[in-house]
Design a protein around this motif. Structure first.
Motif, short mmCIF file in Angstrom:
data_model
loop_
_atom_site.label_atom_id
_atom_site.label_comp_id
_atom_site.label_asym_id
_atom_site.label_seq_id
_atom_site.Cartn_x
_atom_site.Cartn_y
_atom_site.Cartn_z
N ASN A 40 0.84 -1.18 0.00
CA ASN A 40 0.00 0.00 0.00
C ASN A 40 0.88 1.24 0.00
O ASN A 40 1.75 1.39 0.85
N LEU A 41 0.68 2.14 -0.97
CA LEU A 41 1.61 3.26 -1.11
C LEU A 41 1.09 4.56 -0.50
O LEU A 41 1.82 5.22 0.23
N THR A 42 -0.14 4.95 -0.83
CA THR A 42 -0.49 6.34 -0.51
C THR A 42 -1.59 6.53 0.53
O THR A 42 -1.47 7.42 1.37
N GLY A 43 -2.66 5.77 0.50
CA GLY A 43 -3.77 6.08 1.39
C GLY A 43 -4.05 4.97 2.40
O GLY A 43 -3.66 3.83 2.20
N SER A 44 -4.73 5.33 3.50
CA SER A 44 -5.10 4.30 4.47
C SER A 44 -6.27 3.49 3.93
O SER A 44 -7.15 4.03 3.27
N LEU A 45 -6.27 2.20 4.21
CA LEU A 45 -7.31 1.32 3.70
C LEU A 45 -7.88 0.48 4.82
O LEU A 45 -7.18 0.16 5.78
N VAL A 46 -9.14 0.12 4.70
CA VAL A 46 -9.71 -0.92 5.56
C VAL A 46 -10.04 -2.09 4.64
O VAL A 46 -10.73 -1.93 3.64
N LEU A 47 -9.50 -3.26 4.95
CA LEU A 47 -9.70 -4.43 4.11
C LEU A 47 -10.50 -5.48 4.85
O LEU A 47 -10.52 -5.51 6.08
N GLU A 48 -11.14 -6.35 4.07
CA GLU A 48 -11.78 -7.51 4.67
C GLU A 48 -11.03 -8.73 4.16
O GLU A 48 -10.91 -8.93 2.95
N ALA A 49 -10.51 -9.52 5.10
CA ALA A 49 -9.75 -10.70 4.69
C ALA A 49 -10.66 -11.68 3.98
O ALA A 49 -11.79 -11.93 4.43
N THR A 50 -10.22 -12.21 2.83
CA THR A 50 -11.07 -13.16 2.12
C THR A 50 -10.56 -14.59 2.28
O THR A 50 -11.32 -15.53 2.12
N ARG A 51 -9.28 -14.74 2.56
CA ARG A 51 -8.75 -16.08 2.75
C ARG A 51 -7.72 -16.11 3.87
O ARG A 51 -7.17 -15.07 4.23
N ARG A 52 -7.48 -17.28 4.40
CA ARG A 52 -6.43 -17.43 5.42
C ARG A 52 -5.06 -17.28 4.78
O ARG A 52 -4.91 -17.41 3.57
N ALA A 53 -4.05 -17.08 5.64
CA ALA A 53 -2.69 -16.87 5.14
C ALA A 53 -2.21 -18.08 4.34
O ALA A 53 -1.58 -17.94 3.31
N ARG A 54 -2.55 -19.29 4.81
CA ARG A 54 -1.98 -20.45 4.12
C ARG A 54 -2.72 -20.80 2.83
O ARG A 54 -2.27 -21.66 2.08
#
Lengths: 52, 783
Positions: free
Chosen positions: B339-353
């Motif tokens: 992420n370069l410029t703005g703050s974001l709120v994300l919703e995780a769609t999958r687990r890390a693995r």
């Protein structure tokens, strides 16, 4: 023949001493930072190194 | 850099210095408790070079409240910081004032202030290498045993009387037995594994030779015989273990160096709970549906969808292209993107693995066919050598049984044959050459994953380059600096300092400190540009045409090919800045040298046709394909392999990773994505692409030296084996022949150091052509 009874154990003991010293130095981390050790000797601070 | 040996750091390490240091939460997650209320965190500090750095860090870091002590390891460029409140001995006031978060934040700031930016080590296996320790211990034991047994053997050879000889044989047997069992485990286990699967490898004749030699010598000792091979069996193990240890050391060095580079995936993320509370969770604990807060400068930890916010994101790990993309609510953000410029709120769609990164790894494993079929030169040699040796020894035994009928005599001769032919020289021939070659490559900033990679590289006859990030730097450069007004450039550079956008950062490099620029209030609009309001109320805008200009000026379209940024004052056009990607240093020379080596070059790029054609023309490469997907790269590599070529893939992005795995051999710059670096056999740390032909040259020289060593070993066998078969080999002759051949092979291998050299490009580039020209007359005058 008689002197061998002393000489052979002495030779083996000295060899084992060297082996033991090497294994100890490896276990106590003497080889972890070879480059750093070369520099630390130039450091004049007379405080003792702290235990990790 | 605050230290003496500036310039010894590699391009990748310099790159690491520019990135943000780890947050206090990340440091906390990676720290481990030591007991007694203390915790230890290990940090990589690429900036330490000498004793002054050690002294400074070890003196300054403990001055932070809550830090107990710090210890620098110069070899691995790491510092271990022990912090926390001691349970015993600390007074209550000290305990009350202790918060791990403030201590770690202070630690990060202190390191930065001292000029030693730090980052966290990557990878899970951060403990000391147990296999290396085992090998060293086995080597030490074998060395001790062989020295003592040899000492006793020398007195036997110089003619000890029968009683003394028997005593010495008994002592030798007692020393050799535990040493063989302890040090020989490596070989016995591997030989047994091979035999169980119906194969033979180099370890089978070794185990057989050593075991049989010990058994027959013990029998000789019991029956008061004159010849015992205790010395030969332990010395053999010692030499072979030395080869094994060297091989292992080389691989470990490269691995730890690669580990020290920056990691792409964060260790965790700030999770926003439904109640609005914020909590920092480790990567494994993040579940789909959780909301994550991503600040500018953070990497996305898991695959996610943007819920709110707007920003420019660097998708280089996904598509290999450096131009950032605009993301808004609903956009998908794969793990590892920045992420370069703005703050974001994300919703995780999958687990890390299950994330995108993990998917690419799976695709890589599926593609891993390029090297699966390759067998190391030592294995190929032993496939011929081992059966030949066994047959020879068996033949000797049968022959002597038929001639003399004395099984003891026949057995002794057969063992002498096994010992003399034991692949001592073979076991050393390959690792010593490869260690010397890897050392030379390392001095040139090239890391080798293992010895077989060097053998495969020597065979490479076709190079496939990725474009962005490999042939080019993957970073924009201002190309019209000379034609814009200097005051506009200074102003734009000052404004651009506030932004992380790659184009802004390229502009910010022109910022000169302390000139008379007005005070600015800067706000960034993610996806559009930067707005700066002076104290006088003038509004300067830097960014896209639609953002910077009022409607009346909107027709500015000067260059379609290059990226552009426009500077405006109160909506009126002031100036335009044009950017283009730079060709990596040494790219043209590398292509020319490859041609001289008889290696064809080819460009495969995911980029558009026009820039790829322009670059190919500039470098003199005739073959290029543009607009290739990751799958397409793999297919092209497979097609080349099917034609009988041995392709070398040079690439950096995550999108190149499957192709890197599929190729016969692969290289990646240190700036490559994590997965790319892991997939590649070679990683070059310096900026110049000339590393590619250099690595090929060194590998080819190493290959010819290995073949020379084999020839030496075979020639020596041609002389020694007939003598052994005819029963002329005493233990003394066997010991002499064995040691001399090993020494010969090692000495021959060391010649590689003289045949190769440290190349000039390994040093950092001269700062500017201008200063070089200025320095030249002075140099001439001095000469």
């Amino acid at each position: 023949m008689n002197n061998l009874i002393f000489l052979i154990p002495i030779a083996l003991f000295l060899g084992a001493l060297g082996l033991g010293a090497f294994l100890w130095s490896m276990k106590s981390g003497q080889y972890e930072d070879l480059e750093g050790a070369a520099w630390r000797i130039l450091d004049d601070d007379d405080d003792r190194p702290k235990q990790d | 850099m605050s230290c003496c040996a500036a310039g010894t750091e590699s391009a990748a390490e310099l790159e690491a210095l520019k990135t943000e240091g780890p947050s206090a939460e990340e440091m906390w997650l990676s720290s481990r408790p030591l007991g007694d209320g203390l915790r230890q965190v290990d940090l990589i500090v690429p900036g330490v070079h000498c004793g002054a750095c050690i002294a400074l860090l070890e003196k300054e870091l403990p001055s932070i409240r809550g830090v107990d002590h710090a210890r620098v390891n110069l070899s691995t460029r790491r510092v271990s910081v022990v912090f926390g409140a001691r349970d015993a001995g600390a007074d209550d006031a000290a305990k009350a004032g202790y918060h791990p978060e403030t201590v770690l934040t202070a630690l990060g700031e202190k390191l930065k202030a001292l000029g030693y930016p730090a980052h966290l080590p990557g990878g899970a296996d951060e403990t000391a290498d147990p296999a290396m320790r085992e090998l060293l211990k086995a080597l030490a034991v074998a060395g001790f045993a062989s020295m003592n047994v040899m000492l006793l053997s020398v007195s036997v050879w110089s003619g000890a009387e029968a009683a003394t000889r028997d005593l010495f044989h008994w002592i030798s047997a007692l020393i050799a037995a535990p040493a063989l069992i302890y040090s020989g485990r490596v070989f016995f286990a591997s030989a047994w594994g091979a035999l169980r699967h119906g194969r033979t490898n180099m370890d089978v004749p070794i185990s057989l030779g050593v075991g049989l030699a010990y058994a027959i010598s013990l029998y000789e000792t019991i029956t008061h015989g004159a010849h015992a091979y205790f010395d030969a069996s332990v010395t053999l193990l010692f030499f072979l273990l030395a080869g094994r240890t060297l091989d292992h050391m080389m691989r470990e060095k490269a691995r730890s160096a690669v580990r020290n580079l920056v990691r792409l995936s964060p260790r965790g993320a700030m999770v926003i709970r439904d109640t609005g509370a914020r909590e920092y969770l480790a990567l494994d604990e993040i579940e789909p549906g959780m909301r994550l807060a991503i600040a500018p400068g953070d990497r996305v930890p898991v695959d996610a969808r943007v819920v709110s916010g707007r920003s420019d994101m660097d998708f280089a790990v996904v598509n290999g292209e450096s131009a950032p993309q605009l993301v808004e609510a609903g956009s998908l953000t794969p793990a590892g993107t920045l992420n370069l410029t703005g703050s974001l709120v994300l919703e995780a769609t999958r687990r890390a693995r299950e994330s995108f990164l993990a998917e690419m790894v799976a695709m890589m494993e599926a593609a891993e066919s390029g090297r699966a079929g390759y067998r190391r030169i030592a294995d190929r040699a032993s496939a011929i050598y081992a059966p030949a040796v066994h047959l020879l020894a068996l033949g000797t035994f049968i022959g002597w049984m038929m001639v003399s009928g004395d099984w003891r005599m026949a057995m002794l001769t057969a063992v002498a044959v096994l010992i003399i032919t034991c692949p001592c020289a073979l076991g050393l021939a390959v690792p010593v050459v490869q260690v010397v070659a890897a050392g030379r490559l390392f001095e040139n900033g090239i890391m080798v994953k293992d010895g077989s990679a060097m053998e495969r590289l020597a065979q490479a006859d076709h190079v496939v380059f990725d474009k962005t990030g490999t042939l080019t730097r993957g970073k924009p450069l201002l190309i019209n600096a000379a034609s814009v007004a200097p005051e506009h450039l200074a102003l734009a550079a000052r404004i651009a300092r506030a932004s992380r956008h790659p184009l802004s950062q390229a502009l910010a490099a022109f910022d000169a400190a302390g000139d008379g620029l007005p005070g600015l209030h800067i706000t960034e609009t993610p996806g559009d540009g930067v707005e700066a309001i002076t104290d006088d109320g003038d509004v300067y805008r830097l960014g896209r045409a639609v953002f910077a200009l009022d409607a009346r000026d909107a027709g500015v379209e000067r260059a379609a090919d290059a990226s552009q940024v426009i500077l405006s004052k109160n909506g009126a056009f002031l100036d335009i800045f044009l950017f283009s990607d730079q060709v990596r240093r040494g790219a043209a020379q590398a292509v020319a040298r490859l041609k001289a080596l008889g290696v064809d070059a080819e460009i495969l790029s995911g980029d558009r046709e026009a820039p790829v054609r322009a670059l190919a023309g500039e470098l003199g490469v005739s073959a290029y394909v543009a607009g290739v997907r990751p799958r397409g790269k793999v297919d092209r590599i497979k097609a080349l392999t099917a034609e009988g070529h041995k392709p070398l893939m040079v690439g950096d992005g995550l999108n190149d990773a499957p192709a890197l795995s599929a190729a016969h051999v692969s290289m990646a710059p240190a700036s490559a994505a994590d997965v790319g670096r892991m997939a590649a056999d070679f990683v070059f740390l310096h900026d110049s692409l000339e590393a590619v032909p250099l690595a090929i040259e060194v590998s080819r020289k190493a290959g010819s030296l290995i073949r020379q060593n084999f020839a030496l070993a075979v020639a020596y066998n041609c002389i020694a084996v007939p003598a052994a078969v005819l029963g002329h080999a005493t233990p003394l002759i066997a010991a002499l022949a064995m040691s001399s051949s090993s020494i010969l092979v090692v000495l021959n291998s060391l010649r590689l150091r003289r045949k190769t050299r440290v190349e000039g490009f390994a040093r950092p580039a001269a700062p500017e052509p201008v200063s070089r020209a200025a320095a030249a007359p002075e140099l001439g005058a001095r000469v």
